[in-house]
Design a protein around this motif. Structure first.
Motif, mmCIF file in Angstrom:
data_model
loop_
_atom_site.group_PDB
_atom_site.id
_atom_site.type_symbol
_atom_site.label_atom_id
_atom_site.label_comp_id
_atom_site.label_asym_id
_atom_site.label_seq_id
_atom_site.Cartn_x
_atom_site.Cartn_y
_atom_site.Cartn_z
ATOM 1 N N TYR A 129 0.823 -1.213 0.000
ATOM 2 C CA TYR A 129 0.000 0.000 0.000
ATOM 3 C C TYR A 129 0.858 1.264 0.000
ATOM 4 C CZ TYR A 129 -4.517 -2.332 0.633
ATOM 5 O OH TYR A 129 -5.657 -3.070 0.446
ATOM 6 N N THR A 130 1.964 1.225 0.739
ATOM 7 C CA THR A 130 2.865 2.385 0.764
ATOM 8 C C THR A 130 3.448 2.626 -0.617
ATOM 9 O OG1 THR A 130 3.444 1.949 3.076
ATOM 10 C CG2 THR A 130 4.917 3.389 1.839
ATOM 11 N N ASP A 131 3.869 1.553 -1.269
ATOM 12 C CA ASP A 131 4.449 1.666 -2.609
ATOM 13 C C ASP A 131 3.407 2.170 -3.604
ATOM 14 O OD1 ASP A 131 6.834 1.186 -4.261
ATOM 15 O OD2 ASP A 131 5.574 -0.272 -5.287
ATOM 16 N N ALA A 132 2.164 1.670 -3.490
ATOM 17 C CA ALA A 132 1.098 2.086 -4.409
ATOM 18 C C ALA A 132 0.769 3.569 -4.232
ATOM 19 C CB ALA A 132 -0.146 1.236 -4.173
ATOM 20 N N LEU A 133 0.642 4.019 -2.977
ATOM 21 C CA LEU A 133 0.353 5.421 -2.718
ATOM 22 C C LEU A 133 1.499 6.314 -3.206
ATOM 23 C CD1 LEU A 133 -1.387 7.658 -1.415
ATOM 24 C CD2 LEU A 133 -0.092 7.262 0.697
ATOM 25 N N THR A 134 2.728 5.864 -2.979
ATOM 26 C CA THR A 134 3.891 6.631 -3.415
ATOM 27 C C THR A 134 3.875 6.823 -4.927
ATOM 28 O OG1 THR A 134 5.211 5.816 -1.558
ATOM 29 C CG2 THR A 134 6.410 6.702 -3.443
ATOM 30 N N ASP A 152 -7.972 13.858 -10.783
ATOM 31 C CA ASP A 152 -6.576 13.402 -10.737
ATOM 32 C C ASP A 152 -6.500 11.886 -10.639
ATOM 33 O OD1 ASP A 152 -5.425 16.039 -10.725
ATOM 34 O OD2 ASP A 152 -6.068 16.212 -8.639
ATOM 35 N N LEU A 153 -7.448 11.316 -9.913
ATOM 36 C CA LEU A 153 -7.484 9.859 -9.772
ATOM 37 C C LEU A 153 -7.797 9.188 -11.108
ATOM 38 C CD1 LEU A 153 -7.396 7.367 -7.944
ATOM 39 C CD2 LEU A 153 -9.803 7.764 -7.401
ATOM 40 N N ILE A 154 -8.773 9.732 -11.818
ATOM 41 C CA ILE A 154 -9.150 9.175 -13.118
ATOM 42 C C ILE A 154 -8.007 9.341 -14.120
ATOM 43 C CG2 ILE A 154 -10.756 9.432 -15.065
ATOM 44 C CD1 ILE A 154 -12.867 10.304 -12.994
ATOM 45 N N ASP A 155 -7.342 10.500 -14.070
ATOM 46 C CA ASP A 155 -6.202 10.758 -14.959
ATOM 47 C C ASP A 155 -5.089 9.754 -14.709
ATOM 48 O OD1 ASP A 155 -4.537 12.399 -16.814
ATOM 49 O OD2 ASP A 155 -3.409 12.817 -14.978
ATOM 50 N N PHE A 156 -4.812 9.477 -13.434
ATOM 51 C CA PHE A 156 -3.770 8.505 -13.071
ATOM 52 C C PHE A 156 -4.120 7.110 -13.592
ATOM 53 C CE2 PHE A 156 -2.383 5.302 -9.892
ATOM 54 C CZ PHE A 156 -1.006 5.409 -10.047
ATOM 55 N N ASN A 157 -5.382 6.741 -13.448
ATOM 56 C CA ASN A 157 -5.812 5.428 -13.911
ATOM 57 C C ASN A 157 -5.684 5.296 -15.433
ATOM 58 O OD1 ASN A 157 -7.249 2.786 -13.463
ATOM 59 N ND2 ASN A 157 -8.741 3.774 -14.796
ATOM 60 N N ASN A 158 -6.140 6.318 -16.152
ATOM 61 C CA ASN A 158 -6.164 6.254 -17.621
ATOM 62 C C ASN A 158 -4.779 6.400 -18.249
ATOM 63 O OD1 ASN A 158 -8.929 5.924 -17.583
ATOM 64 N ND2 ASN A 158 -9.368 8.101 -17.867
ATOM 65 N N HIS A 159 -3.991 7.316 -17.711
ATOM 66 C CA HIS A 159 -2.733 7.656 -18.378
ATOM 67 C C HIS A 159 -1.496 7.049 -17.734
ATOM 68 C CE1 HIS A 159 -5.498 11.012 -19.644
ATOM 69 N NE2 HIS A 159 -5.059 10.560 -20.808
ATOM 70 N N TYR A 160 -1.689 6.347 -16.646
ATOM 71 C CA TYR A 160 -0.540 5.631 -16.056
ATOM 72 C C TYR A 160 -0.801 4.129 -15.999
ATOM 73 C CZ TYR A 160 3.111 4.092 -12.886
ATOM 74 O OH TYR A 160 4.164 3.417 -12.342
ATOM 75 N N ILE A 161 -1.851 3.732 -15.266
ATOM 76 C CA ILE A 161 -2.115 2.297 -15.102
ATOM 77 C C ILE A 161 -2.518 1.644 -16.418
ATOM 78 C CG2 ILE A 161 -3.564 0.577 -13.968
ATOM 79 C CD1 ILE A 161 -3.727 2.374 -11.551
ATOM 80 N N SER A 176 -7.198 0.287 -3.788
ATOM 81 C CA SER A 176 -7.407 -0.006 -2.371
ATOM 82 C C SER A 176 -6.545 0.897 -1.490
ATOM 83 C CB SER A 176 -7.087 -1.473 -2.076
ATOM 84 O OG SER A 176 -7.967 -2.331 -2.770
ATOM 85 N N ALA A 177 -5.287 1.104 -1.893
ATOM 86 C CA ALA A 177 -4.373 1.935 -1.113
ATOM 87 C C ALA A 177 -4.835 3.388 -1.085
ATOM 88 C CB ALA A 177 -2.962 1.839 -1.695
ATOM 89 N N ILE A 178 -5.219 3.924 -2.250
ATOM 90 C CA ILE A 178 -5.662 5.315 -2.332
ATOM 91 C C ILE A 178 -6.949 5.518 -1.523
ATOM 92 C CG2 ILE A 178 -6.521 7.102 -3.906
ATOM 93 C CD1 ILE A 178 -4.636 5.922 -6.033
ATOM 94 N N LYS A 179 -7.851 4.550 -1.648
ATOM 95 C CA LYS A 179 -9.117 4.629 -0.918
ATOM 96 C C LYS A 179 -8.871 4.674 0.589
ATOM 97 C CE LYS A 179 -13.525 2.147 -0.462
ATOM 98 N NZ LYS A 179 -14.313 0.977 -0.922
ATOM 99 N N LEU A 180 -7.986 3.809 1.083
ATOM 100 C CA LEU A 180 -7.691 3.753 2.507
ATOM 101 C C LEU A 180 -7.001 5.028 2.978
ATOM 102 C CD1 LEU A 180 -7.778 1.912 5.042
ATOM 103 C CD2 LEU A 180 -5.496 1.112 4.391
ATOM 104 N N PHE A 181 -6.055 5.521 2.191
ATOM 105 C CA PHE A 181 -5.291 6.711 2.574
ATOM 106 C C PHE A 181 -6.185 7.929 2.730
ATOM 107 C CE2 PHE A 181 -3.228 10.611 1.001
ATOM 108 C CZ PHE A 181 -2.313 10.813 2.022
ATOM 109 N N LYS A 189 -13.024 13.386 0.905
ATOM 110 C CA LYS A 189 -13.906 12.599 0.058
ATOM 111 C C LYS A 189 -13.311 12.501 -1.343
ATOM 112 C CE LYS A 189 -18.744 11.973 -1.177
ATOM 113 N NZ LYS A 189 -20.121 12.533 -1.107
ATOM 114 N N LEU A 190 -12.563 11.433 -1.565
ATOM 115 C CA LEU A 190 -12.037 11.113 -2.895
ATOM 116 C C LEU A 190 -12.604 9.756 -3.248
ATOM 117 C CD1 LEU A 190 -10.038 12.451 -4.904
ATOM 118 C CD2 LEU A 190 -8.312 10.888 -4.059
ATOM 119 N N ASP A 191 -13.255 9.641 -4.378
ATOM 120 C CA ASP A 191 -14.056 8.451 -4.662
ATOM 121 C C ASP A 191 -13.358 7.494 -5.622
ATOM 122 O OD1 ASP A 191 -16.016 6.611 -4.832
ATOM 123 O OD2 ASP A 191 -17.467 7.868 -5.876
ATOM 124 N N PRO A 192 -12.598 6.508 -5.099
ATOM 125 C CA PRO A 192 -11.956 5.525 -5.971
ATOM 126 C C PRO A 192 -12.967 4.659 -6.706
ATOM 127 C CG PRO A 192 -10.979 5.506 -3.779
ATOM 128 C CD PRO A 192 -12.240 6.294 -3.699
#
Length: 381
Positions: A129-134, A152-161, A176-181, A189-192
């Protein structure tokens, strides 16, 4: 500084994960380069620094050591990354867009890690989780956490993952890591859930037949090695559970094995057959373990997981088995053979330490006892 020193990169299996190890003569500057990267670890087994073989790791290594050393990556070439040794030209993997964490981001990662440790999350979960958040924060290295939003979350998913074609498993870990953090540390309120979690492939467990297990154990001549492999199969143990066993966990009077703090921090017991007890008594008499039931080269030291994997690989070569067997196959085989012998699924769930019966039910798909009674309509043609 002239690039006179060579760093040999090797692809290895360590703790049942594929890693990239770095072998070089001690150099303080190169060691600092290693420590500047995320996810570095030291292996006492291989006497080398290493990183989990994740997408983009080669580019990160080349960027870190550029102008400081030659990287010999001949044995770990990745077709998705074009690199030219000894040259300034590097065709970078898209993940090399990751920036460096600023001080506020580092503090947030540290806070998240401390929170997970305070809640007694497992060591592996904390690291993952630490590595994922980092990685997420490095992608948005120009923003502080309080400024991040759903876009920003959607951008990360589309253009990185997705752009890097990372696995569904990795995507789920990051979400899971972002949601928990953000829920527990940022109280924001950030909606993964805006990101659809990919369905994991439903893979059947790999197993050995009873005849193959018997052949493997019979070909294992070393008493300690035979006792270790036999106990994994005889009690359906995970590798880590076996290595953490202590002599007092054997209850010979009641023919039971006590497994302490296994996955999910649960204790459980499993029966010991008279046959495995005879083998363990013989082993104890000769090796006289001190702290752990199976110790390494140093008395009182835990046996190394990598060494046990090598034990399995070495003894497999003596058999007629051509399958890519791992230690966990023995656990899967134990469960499947219990089912084929008529053991109730509920008991198997308890013996394996599964929280959900759905996890145990997968063994019904590889048990052949019922399937072999089915007559194909082809036979009636």
């Amino acid at each position: 500084m002239e690039t006179t020193q060579t760093i040999k990169l090797s692809k290895l299996i360590h703790r049942e994960k594929e890693i990239i190890s770095l072998h070089f003569t001690y150099n303080a500057e190169l060691q600092q380069c290693v420590k500047s990267l995320i996810g570095y670890k030291w292996s006492h087994t291989h006497k080398a620094w290493y990183f989990e073989n994740r997408p983009g790791i080669l580019s990160e290594l080349f960027n870190a050591f550029k102008g400081k050393a030659w990287l010999d990556y001949s044995t770990v070439k990745n077709n998705s990354t074009a690199l030219v040794l000894g040259s300034a030209r590097i065709t970078e993997h898209p993940s090399s867009r990751l920036g460096l964490l600023n001080e506020r981001q580092k503090a947030k990662v540290t806070e998240f890690k401390k929170w997970m440790l305070s809640k007694r999350y497992s060591k592996n979960t904390v690291h993952t989780y630490t590595d994922a958040l980092t990685t997420f924060l490095r992608y948005h290295s120009t923003k502080n956490t309080e400024n991040l939003n759903n876009h920003d979350l959607i951008d990360f998913n589309n253009h990185y993952i997705l752009a890097n074609k990372f696995s569904a498993s990795y995507q789920n870990q990051v979400v899971s890591a972002i949601k928990l953090f953000f829920r527990k540390v940022e109280n924001k309120k950030l909606d993964p859930e805006l990101i659809d979690r990919p369905k994991r492939p439903k893979l059947l467990p790999n197993i050995l037949s009873k005849e193959e297990v018997k052949e493997l154990l019979e070909k294992t001549s070393n008493l300690k090695h035979k006792a270790m492999l036999s106990l994994i199969y005889a009690c359906g143990l995970r590798c880590g559970e076996l290595l953490r066993l202590k002599p007092e966990h054997l209850d010979c009077n009641r023919n039971l094995l006590i497994i302490k703090q296994s996955k999910g921090r649960k204790d459980r017991i499993t029966p010991l057959s008279s046959k495995i007890l005879v083998l363990l008594k013989e082993y104890n008499k000769i090796h006289e373990p001190r702290l752990y039931l199976f110790e390494g080269q140093k008395p009182g030291g835990m046996y190394d997981e990598r060494s046990l994997q090598q034990v399995l690989k070495t003894n497999l070569l003596k058999t007629s088995i051509k399958k890519p067997v791992t230690l966990h196959w023995l656990r899967h085989s134990y469960a499947t053979h219990l089912l084929e012998n008529g053991t109730d699924l509920r008991y198997i769930q308890e013996l394996l330490g599964h929280s959900s019966s759905r996890t145990t039910e997968i063994y019904t798909h590889v048990s052949t006892k019922s399937l072999q009674t089915i007559t194909s309509p082809f036979d009636y043609l």
